[in-house]
Design a protein around this motif. Structure first.
Motif, PDB file in Angstrom:
ATOM      1  N   ARG A 212      41.632 -27.022  45.678  1.00  0.00           N
ATOM      2  CA  ARG A 212      40.661 -27.820  46.415  1.00  0.00           C
ATOM      3  C   ARG A 212      40.787 -27.518  47.906  1.00  0.00           C
ATOM      4  O   ARG A 212      41.699 -26.808  48.342  1.00  0.00           O
ATOM      5  CB  ARG A 212      40.915 -29.312  46.183  1.00  0.00           C
ATOM      6  CG  ARG A 212      40.748 -29.762  44.743  1.00  0.00           C
ATOM      7  CD  ARG A 212      40.879 -31.279  44.639  1.00  0.00           C
ATOM      8  NE  ARG A 212      40.641 -31.708  43.269  1.00  0.00           N
ATOM      9  CZ  ARG A 212      41.596 -31.853  42.355  1.00  0.00           C
ATOM     10  NH1 ARG A 212      42.865 -31.610  42.684  1.00  0.00           N
ATOM     11  NH2 ARG A 212      41.299 -32.247  41.135  1.00  0.00           N
ATOM     12  N   GLY A 249      36.742 -23.326  44.053  1.00  0.00           N
ATOM     13  CA  GLY A 249      37.284 -24.437  44.823  1.00  0.00           C
ATOM     14  C   GLY A 249      36.225 -25.056  45.722  1.00  0.00           C
ATOM     15  O   GLY A 249      36.138 -26.285  45.848  1.00  0.00           O
ATOM     16  N   GLU A 252      33.842 -27.053  43.484  1.00  0.00           N
ATOM     17  CA  GLU A 252      34.427 -28.316  43.047  1.00  0.00           C
ATOM     18  C   GLU A 252      34.350 -29.333  44.169  1.00  0.00           C
ATOM     19  O   GLU A 252      34.058 -30.524  43.929  1.00  0.00           O
ATOM     20  CB  GLU A 252      35.884 -28.087  42.623  1.00  0.00           C
ATOM     21  CG  GLU A 252      36.514 -29.266  41.893  1.00  0.00           C
ATOM     22  CD  GLU A 252      37.168 -30.293  42.794  1.00  0.00           C
ATOM     23  OE1 GLU A 252      37.549 -31.368  42.298  1.00  0.00           O
ATOM     24  OE2 GLU A 252      37.308 -30.017  44.005  1.00  0.00           O
ATOM     25  N   GLY A 253      34.580 -28.881  45.399  1.00  0.00           N
ATOM     26  CA  GLY A 253      34.486 -29.783  46.536  1.00  0.00           C
ATOM     27  C   GLY A 253      33.079 -30.321  46.712  1.00  0.00           C
ATOM     28  O   GLY A 253      32.883 -31.511  46.972  1.00  0.00           O
TER      29      GLY A 253
END
Length: 266
Positions: A212, A249, A252-253
């Motif tokens: 993340r 990543g 996903e953020g």
């Protein structure tokens, strides 16, 4: 347990989960151990052991000695499969297939087990056990060890202190927490995980963690293939995996931000 019997156990476990979920979805009578064994033509003792493990994983649940139903982990896994970054990971997996001709996977960790979220289109044959929800050991898979990347020696030893290593995995598998730590130290030095026949004979797996924005690891991204397929382009594969992991990543953020905005708006 060798890798072939491990695969067989996974396949049979997934059959049990699918049958329970299907009967629940269709509103049909739920089943206990003996009925599941009869329906699936499996030994009752084996069904008993597998359902116990599935209950421990949270994929199934059972009140006292009643019938089985799907557990909370089943629903959280299903929900995870519908999140934006997991849906979008398909593009990254297929791009890796196109670039290197290798199988690719995205996985997450649950204790000392790894759960497969998505696999590339070339990662399974009809009837294969390689499907979302497949469970493998964290200590002898590339994706699993990528998920242990930030865990130091004390954390690894605490996680694996009660694990039975005997007979699990391929010829390159670790057989103690100390051996796992040594493999992790070796691979951190080169910047990626290289699992050489750790879970399956003649299968090499190259993996990296997916992070993340705050740096925490939430998934593992890996490719699998033959020794020649992996070692002939190791640096190029690692670079492509690292770039793909960075994009996942970011996605996903964005997905978490969107979910947060929707929650505030609601």
């Amino acid at each position: 347990m060798d890798s072939s019997s491990e695969a067989s156990s996974m396949a049979q476990g997934l059959r049990i989960v699918r049958l329970v979920a299907d009967r629940e979805k269709r509103g049909r009578r739920l089943l206990g151990v003996s009925q599941l064994a009869a329906e699936l033509e499996m030994e009752q003792s084996r069904v008993s052991r597998l359902t116990q493990e599935l209950c421990e994983l949270g994929l199934l649940e059972r009140v006292e000695r009643g019938p089985f139903r799907t557990g909370q982990r089943f629903f959280s896994l299903a929900a995870a499969l519908n999140t934006g970054w997991v849906r979008e990971s398909r593009t990254e997996l297929e791009a890796l297939v196109a670039s290197f001709g290798l199988r690719s996977r995205v996985s997450v960790r649950e204790g000392f087990r790894v759960i497969l979220l998505r696999a590339s289109s070339n990662d399974a044959l009809p009837g294969s056990f390689v499907k979302p929800g497949m469970v493998t050991p964290v200590w002898c898979t590339g994706s699993g060890r990528a998920l242990l990347w930030d865990d130091g020696r004390p954390a690894v030893q605490a996680l694996l202190e009660d694990v039975n290593f005997i007979g699990v995995g391929g010829p390159g598998a670790a057989h103690s927490p100390q051996e796992v730590v040594e493999l992790m130290d070796r691979d951190r030095a080169r910047g990626f995980i290289l699992a050489e026949e750790e879970f399956e004979h003649e299968v090499y797996e190259l993996a990296v963690p997916v992070r993340r924005a705050d740096g925490s690891i939430f998934a593992g991204l890996s490719v699998l293939g033959s020794r020649a397929g992996i070692t002939s382009s190791t640096d190029d594969i690692a670079a492509a995996l690292t770039a793909a992991a960075a994009r996942l990543g970011t996605r996903e953020g964005r997905a978490r931000d969107d979910a947060g905005r929707k929650g505030v708006a609601g």
